[in-house]
Design a protein around this motif. Structure first.
Motif, short mmCIF file in Angstrom:
data_model
loop_
_atom_site.label_atom_id
_atom_site.label_comp_id
_atom_site.label_asym_id
_atom_site.label_seq_id
_atom_site.Cartn_x
_atom_site.Cartn_y
_atom_site.Cartn_z
N ILE A 1 -8.84 -3.95 -5.37
CA ILE A 1 -7.77 -3.25 -4.69
C ILE A 1 -6.46 -3.92 -5.08
O ILE A 1 -6.43 -5.13 -5.33
N GLY A 2 -5.40 -3.12 -5.18
CA GLY A 2 -4.12 -3.70 -5.58
C GLY A 2 -2.94 -2.95 -5.01
O GLY A 2 -3.05 -1.79 -4.59
N THR A 3 -1.81 -3.64 -5.00
CA THR A 3 -0.55 -3.04 -4.58
C THR A 3 0.59 -3.73 -5.31
O THR A 3 0.50 -4.91 -5.63
N VAL A 4 1.63 -2.96 -5.58
CA VAL A 4 2.88 -3.55 -6.04
C VAL A 4 3.95 -3.12 -5.05
O VAL A 4 4.12 -1.94 -4.76
N ARG A 5 4.58 -4.14 -4.47
CA ARG A 5 5.67 -3.94 -3.51
C ARG A 5 6.95 -4.47 -4.13
O ARG A 5 6.92 -5.08 -5.21
N LYS A 6 8.05 -4.30 -3.44
CA LYS A 6 9.33 -4.82 -3.94
C LYS A 6 9.26 -6.34 -4.12
O LYS A 6 9.90 -6.89 -5.00
N ASP A 7 8.43 -7.00 -3.31
CA ASP A 7 8.39 -8.46 -3.33
C ASP A 7 7.10 -9.07 -3.87
O ASP A 7 6.95 -10.29 -3.88
N ALA A 8 6.13 -8.26 -4.32
CA ALA A 8 4.85 -8.86 -4.75
C ALA A 8 3.99 -7.88 -5.52
O ALA A 8 4.09 -6.66 -5.35
N VAL B 1 1.11 4.43 8.88
CA VAL B 1 0.95 3.49 7.77
C VAL B 1 1.19 4.16 6.42
O VAL B 1 1.09 3.53 5.38
N GLY B 2 1.48 5.46 6.43
CA GLY B 2 1.70 6.18 5.17
C GLY B 2 0.39 6.42 4.44
O GLY B 2 -0.68 6.52 5.03
N ARG B 3 0.48 6.49 3.12
CA ARG B 3 -0.71 6.70 2.30
C ARG B 3 -1.51 5.40 2.23
O ARG B 3 -0.94 4.32 2.28
N PHE B 4 -2.84 5.52 2.13
CA PHE B 4 -3.63 4.30 2.05
C PHE B 4 -4.93 4.52 1.29
O PHE B 4 -5.41 5.65 1.15
N VAL B 5 -5.47 3.40 0.77
CA VAL B 5 -6.79 3.39 0.14
C VAL B 5 -7.66 2.42 0.91
O VAL B 5 -7.19 1.43 1.46
N VAL B 6 -8.95 2.74 0.93
CA VAL B 6 -9.98 1.84 1.43
C VAL B 6 -11.03 1.77 0.34
O VAL B 6 -11.44 2.81 -0.20
N VAL B 7 -11.46 0.56 -0.01
CA VAL B 7 -12.47 0.43 -1.05
C VAL B 7 -13.47 -0.65 -0.69
O VAL B 7 -13.12 -1.67 -0.11
N GLY B 8 -14.73 -0.37 -1.01
CA GLY B 8 -15.81 -1.34 -0.91
C GLY B 8 -16.59 -1.27 -2.20
O GLY B 8 -16.29 -0.45 -3.07
N PRO B 9 -17.58 -2.09 -2.36
CA PRO B 9 -18.31 -2.08 -3.63
C PRO B 9 -19.01 -0.75 -3.97
O PRO B 9 -19.20 -0.44 -5.12
N VAL C 1 -5.49 -1.10 2.02
CA VAL C 1 -4.08 -1.39 1.80
C VAL C 1 -3.33 -0.07 1.93
O VAL C 1 -3.80 0.97 1.49
N ALA C 2 -2.17 -0.14 2.60
CA ALA C 2 -1.37 1.06 2.87
C ALA C 2 0.05 0.86 2.36
O ALA C 2 0.45 -0.26 2.04
N THR C 3 0.79 1.94 2.32
CA THR C 3 2.17 1.84 1.83
C THR C 3 3.11 1.22 2.87
O THR C 3 4.10 0.60 2.49
N TYR C 4 2.80 1.38 4.16
CA TYR C 4 3.66 0.82 5.21
C TYR C 4 2.79 0.08 6.23
O TYR C 4 1.63 0.44 6.43
#
Length: 196
Positions: free
Chosen positions: A123-130, A3-11, A142-145
């Protein structure tokens, strides 16, 4: 699964893991104001701009300390906007949109998260489509792949050390290093797991 690099976040707790097939000779080091991903002493030289970056920063904001973490150079502008008083949602959205996804062979998404002293986590991500930004009330990944849309994720961790170790040990392929963060009564604590 890779899945490549990833973050996990909770409160209350979060973590970031570097997973890499191409650049495995990296580690996280603690600096004065950040945790930084960079090459190990034995790593081959590279001019790849995505190999070294601050992956986690804790900053003072008008509402108290806030942690920002993610997979690249966008962590710094997120942290700077938080210090200036931007709401976490705006700091994430503006920084992710401004830097956009990584212009590499894979159009790698940028991922990031924040944990506020007030209990708000995003949590956030910017992809080519969103561009996706979500407030979370349970651990979310959320992960990169493969997992590039935020999804609920079972993270059993109460401390920064537990979080770093837990994400490092996950069965996702090619673990390199990990950072953990947790909110405590005295502020935020951080931890690093660089493997053996």
């Amino acid at each position: 699964m890779y899945v490549g690099r990833f973050v996990v976040v909770g409160p209350e707790v979060g973590a970031y893991r570097v997973s890499s097939r191409s650049f495995p000779n990296r580690e996280i080091t603690a600096r004065e104001e950040s945790l930084t991903v960079g090459p190990t002493e034995d790593a081959p030289e590279t001019d790849n701009p995505y190999v070294s970056y601050n992956c986690l920063r804790v900053v003072d904001t008008p509402t108290g300390e806030t942690a920002a973490f993610g997979n690249g150079s966008h962590v710094d502008p997120i942290a700077e906007k938080l210090e200036l008083g931007y709401p976490a949602r705006d700091a994430l959205a503006e920084s992710l949109l401004a830097l956009d996804y990584e212009k590499d062979d894979y159009d790698t998404p940028r991922i990031a998260a924040t944990i506020g002293g007030d209990g708000e986590a995003l949590i956030g991500t910017v992809r080519k489509d969103a561009l996706l930004i979500e407030t979370v009330d349970e651990p979310t990944l959320v992960a990169t792949y493969e997992k590039d849309t935020p999804e609920a994720f079972d993270l059993e961790a109460e401390s920064a050390e537990d979080a770093a170790q837990a994400v490092y040990d996950l069965e996702f392929e090619h673990a390199v290093c990990a950072a953990g963060i947790a909110r405590t009564d005295d502020g935020f604590e951080t931890a690093i797991e660089n493997g053996s």
